[in-house]
Design a protein around this motif. Structure first.
Motif, short mmCIF file in Angstrom:
data_model
loop_
_atom_site.label_atom_id
_atom_site.label_comp_id
_atom_site.label_asym_id
_atom_site.label_seq_id
_atom_site.Cartn_x
_atom_site.Cartn_y
_atom_site.Cartn_z
N ALA A 94 -17.63 36.34 -11.13
CA ALA A 94 -17.17 35.15 -11.56
C ALA A 94 -18.13 34.50 -12.81
O ALA A 94 -17.57 34.15 -13.72
CB ALA A 94 -17.30 34.04 -10.36
N LEU A 95 -19.55 35.12 -12.69
CA LEU A 95 -20.29 34.74 -13.61
C LEU A 95 -20.00 35.59 -14.95
O LEU A 95 -20.30 34.98 -16.10
CB LEU A 95 -21.70 35.03 -13.49
CG LEU A 95 -22.49 33.96 -12.40
CD1 LEU A 95 -23.77 34.43 -11.81
CD2 LEU A 95 -22.88 32.48 -13.23
N LEU A 96 -19.54 36.83 -14.87
CA LEU A 96 -19.22 37.56 -15.87
C LEU A 96 -18.11 36.98 -16.66
O LEU A 96 -18.00 36.83 -17.69
CB LEU A 96 -19.06 38.97 -15.52
CG LEU A 96 -20.33 39.62 -14.97
CD1 LEU A 96 -19.97 41.22 -14.60
CD2 LEU A 96 -21.16 39.74 -16.36
N ALA A 97 -17.02 36.64 -15.81
CA ALA A 97 -15.72 35.88 -16.38
C ALA A 97 -16.35 34.32 -17.16
O ALA A 97 -15.58 34.19 -17.96
CB ALA A 97 -14.93 35.62 -15.27
N GLY A 98 -17.27 34.00 -16.45
CA GLY A 98 -17.82 32.52 -17.04
C GLY A 98 -18.32 32.63 -18.35
O GLY A 98 -18.26 31.71 -19.19
N GLU A 99 -18.80 34.03 -18.50
CA GLU A 99 -19.50 34.11 -19.99
C GLU A 99 -18.59 34.21 -21.19
O GLU A 99 -18.86 33.95 -22.23
CB GLU A 99 -20.41 35.37 -19.96
CG GLU A 99 -21.33 35.48 -19.09
CD GLU A 99 -22.43 34.44 -19.43
OE1 GLU A 99 -22.44 33.81 -20.39
OE2 GLU A 99 -23.47 34.21 -18.50
N ARG B 62 -17.55 30.18 -21.04
CA ARG B 62 -18.30 29.28 -21.77
C ARG B 62 -18.41 29.10 -23.34
O ARG B 62 -18.14 27.67 -23.55
CB ARG B 62 -19.80 29.82 -21.32
CG ARG B 62 -21.00 28.90 -21.80
CD ARG B 62 -22.28 29.54 -21.50
NE ARG B 62 -22.16 29.99 -19.83
CZ ARG B 62 -22.72 29.31 -18.96
NH1 ARG B 62 -23.45 28.06 -19.15
NH2 ARG B 62 -22.63 29.65 -17.60
N PRO B 63 -18.27 29.82 -24.21
CA PRO B 63 -18.28 29.59 -25.75
C PRO B 63 -16.87 28.85 -25.94
O PRO B 63 -16.82 28.06 -26.84
CB PRO B 63 -18.52 31.12 -26.35
CG PRO B 63 -17.92 31.82 -25.07
CD PRO B 63 -18.34 31.41 -23.76
N LEU B 64 -15.63 29.13 -25.14
CA LEU B 64 -14.72 28.68 -25.39
C LEU B 64 -14.68 26.96 -25.12
O LEU B 64 -14.20 26.29 -25.90
CB LEU B 64 -13.34 29.16 -24.77
CG LEU B 64 -13.02 30.72 -24.92
CD1 LEU B 64 -12.18 31.26 -24.03
CD2 LEU B 64 -12.75 30.83 -26.45
N LEU B 65 -15.21 26.57 -23.99
CA LEU B 65 -15.46 25.33 -23.43
C LEU B 65 -16.42 24.84 -24.46
O LEU B 65 -16.19 23.42 -24.93
CB LEU B 65 -15.91 25.23 -22.09
CG LEU B 65 -15.99 24.10 -21.51
CD1 LEU B 65 -14.60 23.35 -21.45
CD2 LEU B 65 -16.61 24.27 -19.97
N ASN B 66 -17.49 25.21 -25.01
CA ASN B 66 -18.17 24.50 -25.84
C ASN B 66 -17.47 24.41 -27.26
O ASN B 66 -17.64 23.16 -27.94
CB ASN B 66 -19.34 25.81 -26.23
CG ASN B 66 -20.51 25.23 -25.23
OD1 ASN B 66 -21.12 24.19 -25.46
ND2 ASN B 66 -21.30 26.12 -24.96
N ARG B 67 -16.82 24.95 -27.84
CA ARG B 67 -15.87 24.64 -28.85
C ARG B 67 -14.90 23.90 -28.68
O ARG B 67 -14.86 22.84 -29.67
CB ARG B 67 -15.10 26.11 -29.42
CG ARG B 67 -16.00 27.42 -30.08
CD ARG B 67 -15.17 28.78 -30.23
NE ARG B 67 -16.11 29.60 -30.58
CZ ARG B 67 -15.65 30.80 -31.02
NH1 ARG B 67 -14.63 31.03 -30.76
NH2 ARG B 67 -16.48 31.81 -31.15
#
Length: 448
Positions: free
Chosen positions: A89-94, A97-102
């Motif tokens: 799940a953490l690998l999927a979260g990586e 993460r940048p999409l949510l930041n944008r």
């Protein structure tokens, strides 16, 4: 050899530690503001989990008192499953993460332009007169410094000029965008992993479901059409799955009213002295043509000779490289490959030699890899287990690479192979993507 083993063990420990450090960093350090109770608790969890896991492994392999194996087994082995799904799940979260930041950056308001403060010219004061209060307040030199309207945030982030009182890049909750994203992603990761392991554990402890398969056999006479064999493998009675689980297996099998029951290995994970009471319900298995048992690799880890005698006492018939001539078909069984180290390996010639080849023969063999010998000896149907169907996705890809058939029915020349996913679980009492089963194999005559 010892040096190689030590080096491999050190590499595994280093990789295991690195993965846990990565998970701790993302789920604990990055989601907390600084040293405090939340970070201390999270750190303690990531230390206790691996310690319990290695302790559970050590207790099981070292022959620790059974009560200690039971105490350590549940939290230790559940942590192993949880670690796997936290990592995935953490690998999927990586990726997220940048999409949510944008997305948050685009939604943030643009800094507003602040008008320059108007400078008022001081009014002239007649000679000898005292300055008024208004003149004093208008004099820049005499004014007190005003308190900043936009103080820096508590976490050191510069204030956002367009949003008084909120740090630049802050989320609506007032925390920095980086902390907000870490908490959202970390929460989703934890919920996904815990939910997956929780559902997978429920799938094991509730007991296996019945699966039905029809297998046509060319040599089966018309009178045997519809002959039903209940196939159960990999029950894995042990510190975590005990007497109650065994009773569920017995009740499920008996409800199918089979003609014959085939227990194809890996019945237990432990010694008779510890698991005898847990296996006792198996004496209640009922089938018109009896219950037959062959060893799996785990029987040889647990004392195969003792368990062969125990299952015989429970009313089963062990087939140790042996054969029984039943009405309409032959039933044969071979020992597991793991018995070779003890001089008790499979002997196909002894089990299948000197038989009437015009009769259909069904072979019980724990591991699917034994199919190649079965083909050479003219077996019509081999019944196996061992793979667990992979048990924990994505480990099914590893199990599939190591076995000719992962689960289900396949044909190899004139021989058919059926592989059960098993009734229990080994290691973590968890199944994901590979539900447990007891299979009713219904034989069909091509003459019917």
């Amino acid at each position: 050899m010892v040096i190689v083993f030590v080096l491999v063990a050190l590499l595994v420990l280093a990789a295991f530690g690195a993965l846990h450090w990565y998970a701790w960093r993302r789920l604990v350090r990055d989601t907390t503001r600084g040293p405090g109770r939340a970070r201390r608790v999270g750190t303690a969890v990531f230390i206790a989990g691996p310690v319990l896991l290695f302790a559970a492994f050590g207790a099981e392999r070292g022959g620790a008192p059974f009560w200690l194996q039971q105490t350590l087994g549940w939290p230790g082995f559940l942590w192993l499953a949880l670690s796997l799904y936290l990592l995935l799940a953490l690998l999927a979260g990586e990726v997220v993460r940048p999409l949510l930041n944008r997305l948050l950056a685009r939604r943030a308001p643009a800094p507003a332009e602040r008008p320059e403060p108007a400078v008022r010219e001081p009014e002239p004061v007649p000679a000898g007169a005292k300055p008024t209060a208004a003149a004093e307040s208008a004099d820049p030199a005499s004014a007190e410094p005003a308190e900043s309207a936009d103080p820096a945030s508590a976490d050191g982030t510069a204030p956002d000029a367009g949003s008084p009182g909120r740090p630049a890049g802050a989320s609506p909750s007032g925390v920095s965008r980086r902390l907000f994203v870490s908490r959202v992603v970390g929460g989703a990761v934890a919920a996904t992993a815990v939910g997956t392991v929780g559902y997978g554990t429920y799938g094991v402890v509730r007991g296996p479901r019945v699966k039905r398969v029809t297998v046509p056999l060319a040599k089966l006479p018309r009178a045997a059409h519809g002959f039903r064999i209940a196939v159960v493998s990999d029950i894995h009675l042990g510190p975590m799955l005990g007497r109650g689980f065994a009773q569920k297996v017995v009740d499920t099998i008996n409800a199918t009213q089979p003609d014959l029951i085939a227990v194809v290995g890996d019945l237990v994970d432990g010694a008779v002295k510890d698991l005898g009471p847990a296996a006792a319900p198996l004496a209640g298995l009922e089938a018109r043509q009896g219950t037959y048992f062959v060893t799996g690799n785990h029987e040889y880890f647990s004392g195969a000779e003792q368990w062969v005698e125990e299952v015989r006492r429970l009313g089963m018939t062990p087939l140790e490289n042996d054969r029984r001539e039943l009405p309409y078909l032959d039933l044969a069984g071979v020992n597991d490959i793991a018995g070779e180290d003890d001089g008790q390996g499979p002997d196909f010639a002894r089990a299948l030699g000197d038989r009437d080849t015009s009769r259909a023969v069904v072979l019980l063999a724990h591991q699917p890899v034994q199919i190649h010998d079965a083909v050479d000896h003219g077996v019509d149907l081999q019944l196996s287990g061992h793979t667990h169907g992979g048990q924990l996705w994505p480990m099914n890809y590893v199990a599939e690479a190591a076995n000719p058939t992962l689960a289900g029915l396949e044909r190899y020349g004139d021989t058919q192979l059926y592989v059960s996913r098993g009734a229990g679980a080994w290691g973590p009492p968890v199944r994901v993507g590979a539900p447990s089963d007891i299979t009713v194999v219904e034989l069909a005559s091509k003459q019917a």
